[in-house]
Scaffold this motif. Structure first.
Motif, PDB file in Angstrom:
ATOM      1  N   LEU A  55       0.818  -1.209   0.000  1.00  0.00           N
ATOM      2  CA  LEU A  55       0.000   0.000   0.000  1.00  0.00           C
ATOM      3  C   LEU A  55       0.852   1.260   0.000  1.00  0.00           C
ATOM      4  CD1 LEU A  55      -2.628  -1.179   2.657  1.00  0.00           C
ATOM      5  CD2 LEU A  55      -2.923  -1.106   0.174  1.00  0.00           C
ATOM      6  N   HIS A  56       2.099   1.114  -0.412  1.00  0.00           N
ATOM      7  CA  HIS A  56       3.047   2.228  -0.387  1.00  0.00           C
ATOM      8  C   HIS A  56       2.947   3.122  -1.620  1.00  0.00           C
ATOM      9  CE1 HIS A  56       4.827  -0.729  -3.049  1.00  0.00           C
ATOM     10  NE2 HIS A  56       5.506   0.263  -3.590  1.00  0.00           N
ATOM     11  N   ILE A  57       2.182   2.731  -2.614  1.00  0.00           N
ATOM     12  CA  ILE A  57       2.269   3.331  -3.944  1.00  0.00           C
ATOM     13  C   ILE A  57       1.887   4.801  -3.983  1.00  0.00           C
ATOM     14  CG2 ILE A  57       1.955   1.139  -5.137  1.00  0.00           C
ATOM     15  CD1 ILE A  57      -1.010   1.857  -5.446  1.00  0.00           C
ATOM     16  N   TRP A  58       1.157   5.280  -2.979  1.00  0.00           N
ATOM     17  CA  TRP A  58       0.713   6.675  -3.000  1.00  0.00           C
ATOM     18  C   TRP A  58       1.794   7.661  -2.578  1.00  0.00           C
ATOM     19  CZ3 TRP A  58       0.803   9.699   1.367  1.00  0.00           C
ATOM     20  CH2 TRP A  58       0.947   9.020   2.592  1.00  0.00           C
ATOM     21  N   LEU A  59       2.719   7.220  -1.721  1.00  0.00           N
ATOM     22  CA  LEU A  59       3.647   8.170  -1.104  1.00  0.00           C
ATOM     23  C   LEU A  59       4.632   8.791  -2.097  1.00  0.00           C
ATOM     24  CD1 LEU A  59       4.548   9.594   1.435  1.00  0.00           C
ATOM     25  CD2 LEU A  59       5.998   7.655   1.986  1.00  0.00           C
ATOM     26  N   PRO A  60       5.287   8.022  -2.992  1.00  0.00           N
ATOM     27  CA  PRO A  60       6.197   8.682  -3.944  1.00  0.00           C
ATOM     28  C   PRO A  60       5.486   9.711  -4.821  1.00  0.00           C
ATOM     29  CG  PRO A  60       6.599   6.318  -3.891  1.00  0.00           C
ATOM     30  CD  PRO A  60       5.345   6.549  -3.118  1.00  0.00           C
ATOM     31  N   ASP A  61       4.278   9.401  -5.272  1.00  0.00           N
ATOM     32  CA  ASP A  61       3.551  10.357  -6.099  1.00  0.00           C
ATOM     33  C   ASP A  61       3.096  11.574  -5.303  1.00  0.00           C
ATOM     34  OD1 ASP A  61       3.892   8.695  -8.215  1.00  0.00           O
ATOM     35  OD2 ASP A  61       1.889   7.840  -8.181  1.00  0.00           O
ATOM     36  N   ALA A  62       2.966  11.417  -3.986  1.00  0.00           N
ATOM     37  CA  ALA A  62       2.548  12.538  -3.146  1.00  0.00           C
ATOM     38  C   ALA A  62       3.587  13.656  -3.130  1.00  0.00           C
ATOM     39  CB  ALA A  62       2.283  12.064  -1.717  1.00  0.00           C
ATOM     40  N   MET A  63       4.778  13.396  -3.671  1.00  0.00           N
ATOM     41  CA  MET A  63       5.811  14.427  -3.737  1.00  0.00           C
ATOM     42  C   MET A  63       5.458  15.558  -4.700  1.00  0.00           C
ATOM     43  SD  MET A  63       7.964  13.421  -1.513  1.00  0.00           S
ATOM     44  CE  MET A  63       6.576  12.722  -0.621  1.00  0.00           C
ATOM     45  N   GLU A  64       4.334  15.420  -5.418  1.00  0.00           N
ATOM     46  CA  GLU A  64       3.854  16.515  -6.262  1.00  0.00           C
ATOM     47  C   GLU A  64       3.386  17.697  -5.428  1.00  0.00           C
ATOM     48  OE1 GLU A  64       4.058  16.880  -9.404  1.00  0.00           O
ATOM     49  OE2 GLU A  64       4.746  14.870  -9.932  1.00  0.00           O
ATOM     50  N   GLY A  65       3.107  17.467  -4.163  1.00  0.00           N
ATOM     51  CA  GLY A  65       2.703  18.563  -3.289  1.00  0.00           C
ATOM     52  C   GLY A  65       3.880  19.469  -2.974  1.00  0.00           C
ATOM     53  N   PRO A  66       3.634  20.654  -2.402  1.00  0.00           N
ATOM     54  CA  PRO A  66       4.729  21.545  -2.010  1.00  0.00           C
ATOM     55  C   PRO A  66       5.696  20.835  -1.069  1.00  0.00           C
ATOM     56  CG  PRO A  66       2.609  22.667  -1.850  1.00  0.00           C
ATOM     57  CD  PRO A  66       2.307  21.230  -2.104  1.00  0.00           C
ATOM     58  N   THR A  67       6.976  21.134  -1.194  1.00  0.00           N
ATOM     59  CA  THR A  67       7.991  20.430  -0.403  1.00  0.00           C
ATOM     60  C   THR A  67       7.806  20.605   1.104  1.00  0.00           C
ATOM     61  OG1 THR A  67       9.546  20.654  -2.228  1.00  0.00           O
ATOM     62  CG2 THR A  67      10.464  20.100  -0.089  1.00  0.00           C
TER      63      THR A  67
END
Length: 677
Positions: free
Chosen positions: A275-287
Motif C-alpha cells: 500500500l506504499h504506492i501513493w507516497l512517492p507520487d505525493a511528492m507533487e505537493g509543495p515540499t
C-alpha cells in the motif's frame, strides 16, 4: 497541578484554520503567514511546557479522572500515569456482546508517547510554517507565471487544519476518536498534495493518495468494529478482566484479526508494502508539505497506532505482531532498493521515508514482551520515530531549498552546489550522517537500538536489517554527492543557466535549527521517558557500552561506513564510469528498480483489468439498467396510469352520473350474489 489549558492545543489551530480559510484571501500574504506561524510557535511552547510538566513535575496531579501524587512525573510504581484531561460522550452505539454500553467519547489523553508526539508535531510544523514564508512566496511567483492560482493564505489554512487533526489523533482517548482524526488527516493530505490543483500531476497524486489510504482505512474501521463489539469498549486498554476476555466467544481469533485489520489501516497511512504506492507520487505537493506530512507526522500514524495498542498486541496477538515485522522488513528492503536508483530527489527521499517507517514497525513487531530485552524494540521504535522526524524533515526542507533555487527536482540539473549553497550543503550532510547511523548523530542511537532488538529476536532479522542499514547509507550519500559534489549543471553553460545561490535566512534558519536537533537528539535518555512497560530503561549505546566487542553498534557503524565509502567512490567526482557500467551490465534490474519493480503497474492492472472489468462495469450496468430501470419504469407506469384515468376527471356531470349509476348497480349485484351464496 492541572492540565486545564490543554484544550487550547486543539482549539487554537482549529481557530487558525477557520480564520485563514474564511478571511485569508482578504488578508495580505504576510499577515496570514504570521497568524498561522504565531499560533504554531505558541503551540510548540505549550507542548514543550506540557512535556516538561508531565515528565518532571513532583507533587499532586489532579484531573477530573485522576488524582495522584508523582515524583519526577512518576507514580509510586515507577511508571508515568496516563492522564485523561477531559472526556465527554458524543454518541451511544448500543450494547456490545458483553452487554456493556458502547460509548463514543471525545477527550484529551496524555501518555508518554502522546506527549512525545505533541513535541514532534509542533516542532516540525512550526519550522515548516517559518520555512514556508520563503518557499511558498517563491513558488507562488513561479506558478503565477505558469498560469496557476496563487494560494499562500489557503496553504497556511490547510497547514493549521492538518496540525489540529494530527494533534487530535495522538491525544485521542479511544480508537474511534483516533479514527475520526485519522480521516481528517487523510483529508488534509488530499488537500495539500493537490494544493496546486490546476496541475494535472498534483490532482492525480492527491486522488491516488486519497483512494489508497481510504481503501486501507476501511479495514481499520472493520477492525475497530470487531474489537469494540467483542470487547465492549473503544479504549486502548481492555476495561474488562483478562478472564472475561479469554472466555469471549472466538476470543482466540477475534482479537488477532481485529488488531491486524487495524494494522492494515496503519499500513496504508504509513505506506507499507503493497500500500506504499501513493507516497512517492505525493511528492507533487509543495515540499514543506512533504517535510511535515510525508516525512515526520502523518506517515508515522500507523506506527503510533500499533504502539498505542501494544499491550493488547503482546498479550493477545503476539504471532500477528511478528507478521507485522515481516511485512515491515520486506518493505524496508524494497524501498531501499528503489531509492538507490531514483533521479528525482524528492522521490528518493520518499522511498527513504518508507524504509525508515518500516524500521519502526519492525522494532515493534520483534518485541516478545513488554519489559526486558524482549521489550527494547518498543522504546527503540519510538526513539527512532522522534529522531527520524527531525532529520527527515531537515532533508526534505533542504531539498525544497535546492528545488527553489534550481527550479527542478531532478539530479541532472544539480551538481557542484556545495560552492553555491554552503549552509544547505552542511545541513543536508548532517541529515545524511544522522540517517546513516554515524555517531554521534541522532540516528546512530535510535537505529542501532532497532538493529539490536532485531538480533535479539532472530539473527536473520538482525542481519537483514543491518543490510538495509548499509543500503540506507549508500543511497543517501549517492543523493548527497550527486547534488552537491557531482558535475555542475550550471558550470557546463554558465552564460545561459541560472547561477545557484543560498536561500534566504527565513529558509535556512529552520534548517540550522533542525540540524542542531539532529546532532544532539540522540543523546536524550529516551528510555527514561518511553519504554514498553513504563519503567526507566538505559540505552546501551548512550552508556558507551558499544566500546565492548563484539557489539551490534560496531557492525552497524562498519556497514554504514562501507555504504558511504562506496557512494563516495562512485558518485563524488561525477566522472566515475562504474554507475553507467552497472546500468549497462544489469539493464533489467536497473529499469525494474527505477520503475519501483512494477508494483504500480501491477496495481494499475489489478484495478483496471480485474476490479473495473469484473466488478465495476457489471455493477455500473446493473445500476443503469436494473436500478435505474426500476425507477424509470415506476415513473412511466405512474404517467401511463394518469393518462389512462384522466378521462374519468372530465368535469362532465352526465358522465359522472353514468359512472355513479353503473357502480351502484354493479355493487348491488355483487352484494346480492354474496347474500344468495
Amino acid at each position: 497541578m492541572e492540565y486545564s489549558y490543554s484544550f487550547l492545543i486543539l482549539l487554537l489551530p482549529l481557530l487558525s484554520f477557520l480564520l485563514l480559510g474564511l478571511c485569508g484571501m482578504r488578508m495580505k500574504k504576510p499577515v496570514a503567514g504570521v497568524i498561522g506561524t504565531m499560533v504554531l510557535l505558541f503551540l510548540w511552547g505549550l507542548s514543550v511546557y506540557t512535556a516538561y510538566k508531565y515528565f518532571f513535575y513532583t507533587g499532586h496531579v489532579h484531573t477530573p479522572f485522576e488524582d495522584v501524587d508523582v515524583v519526577n512525573g512518576r507514580l509510586a510504581d515507577g511508571t508515568f500515569p496516563t492522564l485523561t484531561v477531559f472526556n465527554f460522550t458524543w454518541l451511544d452505539f448500543g450494547k456490545s456482546v458483553l452487554g456493556t454500553d458502547l460509548l463514543f467519547k471525545i477527550g484529551f489523553r496524555l501518555s508518554p508517547i502522546s506527549v512525545m508526539m505533541l513535541v514532534v508535531i509542533t516542532t516540525v510544523s512550526s519550522m515548516v510554517h517559518i520555512y514556508s514564508f520563503g518557499y511558498m512566496a517563491e513558488r507562488d511567483e513561479n506558478y503565477v507565471k505558469e498560469g496557476y492560482e496563487k494560494g499562500f493564505q489557503r496553504f497556511y489554512a490547510f497547514l493549521s487544519l492538518f496540525t489540529m487533526s494530527m494533534l487530535g489523533l495522538v491525544v485521542a482517548t479511544n480508537i474511534f476518536q483516533m479514527y475520526m482524526f485519522w480521516e481528517l488527516v487523510g483529508v488534509c493530505s488530499y488537500l495539500l498534495i493537490g494544493f496546486y490543483y490546476p496541475k494535472h500531476e498534483a490532482v492525480h497524486a492527491s486522488k491516488k493518495a486519497f483512494i489508497v489510504t481510504r481503501f486501507a482505512d476501511l479495514f481499520f474501521l472493520i477492525g475497530i468494529l470487531f474489537y469494540s463489539f467483542y470487547v465492549g469498549t473503544f479504549n486502548y486498554d481492555l476495561n474488562v478482566e483478562a478472564s472475561v476476555v479469554n472466555n469471549l466467544p472466538g476470543a482466540a481469533w477475534v482479537l488477532p484479526i481485529a488488531l491486524f485489520l487495524m494494522f492494515i489501516g496503519g499500513a496504508g497511512k504509513s505506506a507499507m508494502f503493497p500500500l506504499h504506492i501513493w507516497l512517492p507520487d505525493a511528492m507533487e505537493g509543495p515540499t514543506p508539505v512533504s517535510a511535515l506530512i510525508h516525512a515526520a507526522t502523518m506517515v508515522v500514524a500507523g506506527v503510533f497506532q500499533v504502539a498505542s495498542l501494544f499491550p493488547i498486541w503482546i498479550q493477545y496477538a503476539p504471532e500477528a505482531l511478528h507478521y507485522v515485522s515481516y511485512i515491515a522488513a520486506f518493505t524496508a528492503f524494497y524501498a531501499a532498493a528503489v531509492a538507490c536508483t531514483q533521479a528525482d530527489i524528492k522521490r528518493g527521499l520518499a522511498f527513504s521515508t518508507i524504509s525508515q517507517i518500516a524500521y519502526m514497525l519492525v522494532a515493534l513487531g520483534v518485541c516478545t514482551s513488554m519489559d526486558g530485552e524482549g521489550g527494547v524494540g518498543y522504546m527503540a521504535s519510538m526513539f527512532h520515530l522522534f529522531t527520524h522526524a527531525m532529520f527527515k524533515a531537515l532533508l526534505f526542507l533542504c531539498s525544497g531549498a535546492i528545488i527553489v533555487i534550481i527550479g527542478s527536482n531532478f539530479k541532472q540539473y544539480m551538481g557542484g552546489l556545495h560552492k553555491y549553497m554552503p549552509i544547505t550543503n552542511v545541513c543536508f550532510l548532517i541529515g545524511c550522517l544522522a540517517i546513516s547511523g554515524i555517531p554521534p548523530f541522532a540516528g546512530f542511537f535510535s537505529k542501532d537500538e532497532i538493529v539490536a532488538s532485531c538480533f535479539h529476536f532472530s539473527p536473520f532479522m538482525g542481519w537483514f536489517m543491518t543490510l538495509v542499514s548499509a543500503m540506507t547509507a549508500f543511497y543517501m550519500f549517492r543523493l548527497y554527492y550527486v547534488i552537491f559534489w557531482g558535475k555542475s549543471y550550471y558550470e557546463q553553460d554558465p552564460a545561459n543557466r541560472r547561477r545557484p545561490q543560498e536561500v534566504p535566512f527565513i529558509m535556512w534558519g529552520p534548517l540550522v535549527f533542525l540540524s542542531i536537533i539532529s546532532i544532539f537528539a540522540g543523546m536524550i535518555p529516551f528510555g527514561h521517558f518511553v519504554s514498553g512497560d513504563g519503567h526507566s530503561e538505559d540505552i546501551a549505546l548512550q552508556t558507551w557500552q558499544f566500546w565492548t566487542w563484539p557489539n551490534v553498534a560496531w557492525v552497524s557503524i562498519a556497514v554504514a561506513i562501507v555504504g558511504i565509502g562506496l557512494a563516495t567512490w562512485m558518485y563524488k567526482s561525477g566522472e566515475n564510469p562504474v554507475p553507467d557500467m552497472l546500468k549497462r551490465r544489469m539493464p533489467r534490474l536497473h529499469e525494474a528498480a527505477l520503475k519501483r519493480f512494477y508494483i504500480d503497474d501491477a496495481w494499475q492492472f489489478f484495478t483496471h483489468k480485474i476490479v473495473f472489468a469484473c466488478f465495476s462495469i457489471p455493477i455500473a450496468w446493473f445500476d443503469r439498467h436494473v436500478i435505474d430501470g426500476m425507477f424509470n419504469f415506476s415513473a412511466w407506469a405512474a404517467q401511463e396510469a394518469g393518462e389512462t384515468i384522466r378521462p374519468w376527471q372530465s368535469g362532465d356531470v352526465r358522465q359522472y352520473a353514468v359512472w355513479f349509476l353503473t357502480g351502484s348497480v354493479a355493487l348491488t349485484l355483487i352484494l346480492l350474489c354474496i347474500y344468495a351464496y
